[in-house]
Design an enzyme around this catalytic site. Structure first.
Site, PDB file in Angstrom:
ATOM      1  CD  GLU A   1      65.392  29.092  70.644  1.00  0.00           C
ATOM      2  OE1 GLU A   1      66.113  29.675  69.832  1.00  0.00           O
ATOM      3  OE2 GLU A   1      65.456  27.882  70.878  1.00  0.00           O
TER       4      GLU A   1
ATOM      5  CB  THR B   1      67.940  23.352  75.113  1.00  0.00           C
ATOM      6  OG1 THR B   1      66.883  22.946  74.252  1.00  0.00           O
ATOM      7  CG2 THR B   1      69.055  23.936  74.266  1.00  0.00           C
TER       8      THR B   1
HETATM    9  N1  HSE Z   1      72.127  24.313  68.400  1.00  0.00           N
HETATM   10  C1  HSE Z   1      71.318  24.186  69.570  1.00  0.00           C
HETATM   11  C2  HSE Z   1      71.822  22.993  70.361  1.00  0.00           C
HETATM   12  C3  HSE Z   1      69.894  23.938  69.143  1.00  0.00           C
HETATM   13  O1  HSE Z   1      72.036  21.956  69.748  1.00  0.00           O
HETATM   14  O2  HSE Z   1      72.003  23.100  71.560  1.00  0.00           O
HETATM   15  C4  HSE Z   1      68.946  23.968  70.274  1.00  0.00           C
HETATM   16  O3  HSE Z   1      68.605  25.304  70.584  1.00  0.00           O
END
Ligand code: HSE
Length: 291
Positions: free
Chosen positions: A120, A168
Site C-alpha cells: 500500500e 491520501t
Molecule cells: N490513516 C490514514 C490517513 C488512512 O488518514 O491518512 C489512509 O491510508
C-alpha cells in the site's frame, strides 16, 4: 487458482488517527491468483482505469514480490480508488492472503499485515497498517508500533461516497504536526470510549467516541458538502459521523433501524451541494475470505 475477497475498510474513525480501522461488509475487492513464472496483473471493476497494471507500480505487485510468489493476478475492484474506503489496501490484503495460501508460505494473518502495508505504501507514499489490518483480520483493529489488537464487531454503519476524490498524499499534508494538550486529552477520552463501544457493538458509545478536534477538522475542509452531510446524518439518527480514512467518503454509525434514513439523508445532502454520491448500508464485518 485461488480467489480471495477482501473488504473495504474505514480508518481513523475520528479519534483514532492512523490507529483505528474497521472492516466493512461491502464493498470488497476480489483477487484471483494462479502460479506463473513471473507476475502479471490485470484490473477490472470500479475505477480500474486509474490503477496501473505494471507489477512495479501496483500494490499487489509489491505484495507478490515480498512473498516471492510470482503469479498471474486478476483484480476485480469493488472498492473505488481514492474514496477513503481503503481501496489499495483491499487489493493488497486480498493478494497477501491469496499468495500466502497459493505458495503455502505459512504466514499468520497478523504476519501478512506488514507485507500488505508495504504494498500500500507504493500508492500512499507511507506504509500504514490501519486499512490493511482490518481488511485482513476483520472487525475493529487498533494498530500501534507495539502490535495489532483486534476485536470482532458487527456495528451498523453507512459509508457514503461522493463522486469526488481526495488523494491520501494531499490529505496527509493538512494533518497538524502539533496539537494543544486540551485537544489531546479530549481525543484520548474519545478514543477510549470508542474502543469500549466496539467491544459491546454499542452505536451510542462508538458514535460519541468518534469526536476529534485535531485531524478531522483539517480534513473536512477538503470535502465539499461535508458539514451539511454530517448535520443531515445526525438529524436522521446517526450517533456519530466522521471522515472515512483520508476522505472524501463519510462514515456514519447508527442503530440498525435508522440505517435507511441516515443513508438517504446523506445522499440528499450531497445532492443539495451539487454532488452525486452512493451510500453503502452495511456493518463492521469479517476480514479477507478465501472463496
Ligand atoms: N490513516 C490514514 C490517513 C488512512 O488518514 O491518512 C489512509 O491510508
Amino acid at each position: 487458482m485461488l480467489t480471495v475477497r477482501a473488504p473495504a475498510t474505514s480508518a481513523n474513525l475520528g479519534s483514532g488517527f492512523d490507529v483505528f480501522g474497521v472492516a466493512l461488509g461491502t464493498p470488497a475487492d476480489v483477487v484471483r491468483v494462479e502460479r506463473a513464472p513471473e507476475t502479471t496483473i490485470s484490473v477490472t471493476g470500479t475505477g480500474s482505469q486509474y490503477i496501473p497494471e505494471d507489477p512495479k507500480a501496483n500494490t499487489v505487485g509489491a505484495v507478490a514480490e515480498a512473498l516471492d510468489a510470482p503469479a498471474r493476478i486478476r483484480i476485480d475492484k469493488g472498492v473505488r480508488p481514492s474514496s477513503g474506503l481503503g481501496s489499495s489496501a483491499a487489493s493488497a490484503a486480498a493478494a497477501a492472503v491469496a499468495l500466502n495460501e497459493l505458495y503455502d508460505r505459512g504466514l499468520s494473518r497478523k504476519e501478512l499485515v506488514p507485507i500488505a502495508a508495504e504494498g500500500e505504501a507504493l500508492v500512499s507514499g507511507e506504509a500504514h497498517s490501519d486499512n490493511v489490518a482490518p481488511s485482513i483480520l476483520g472487525g475493529f483493529t487498533i494498530v500501534t508500533d507495539d502490535g495489532i489488537t483486534q476485536v470482532d464487531a458487527s456495528l451498523p454503519v453507512v459509508a457514503c461516497l461522493p463522486e469526488t476524490t481526495v488523494s491520501t498524499r494531499n490529505a496527509r499534508r493538512v494533518v497538524p504536526q502539533e496539537a494543544p494538550m486540551g485537544d489531546v486529552v479530549d481525543t484520548v477520552g474519545h478514543a477510549a470510549t470508542l474502543a469500549v463501544g466496539m467491544t459491546r457493538d454499542d452505536p451510542d458509545l462508538v458514535g460519541r467516541g468518534m469526536a476529534d478536534a485535531i485531524v478531522t477538522p483539517k480534513r473536512t475542509a477538503l470535502i465539499d458538502g461535508y458539514d451539511r452531510v454530517r448535520e443531515a446524518a445526525l438529524a436522521a439518527g446517526a450517533t456519530g459521523v466522521t471522515v472515512s480514512g483520508a476522505g472524501p467518503g463519510v462514515l456514519a454509525v447508527c442503530h440498525r433501524t435508522d440505517q435507511p434514513a441516515v443513508a438517504a439523508a446523506m445522499i440528499d445532502a450531497f445532492d443539495d451541494a451539487g454532488i452525486e454520491s452512493r451510500a453503502y448500508q452495511t456493518t463492521v464485518a469479517k476480514g479477507a475470505q478465501i472463496c
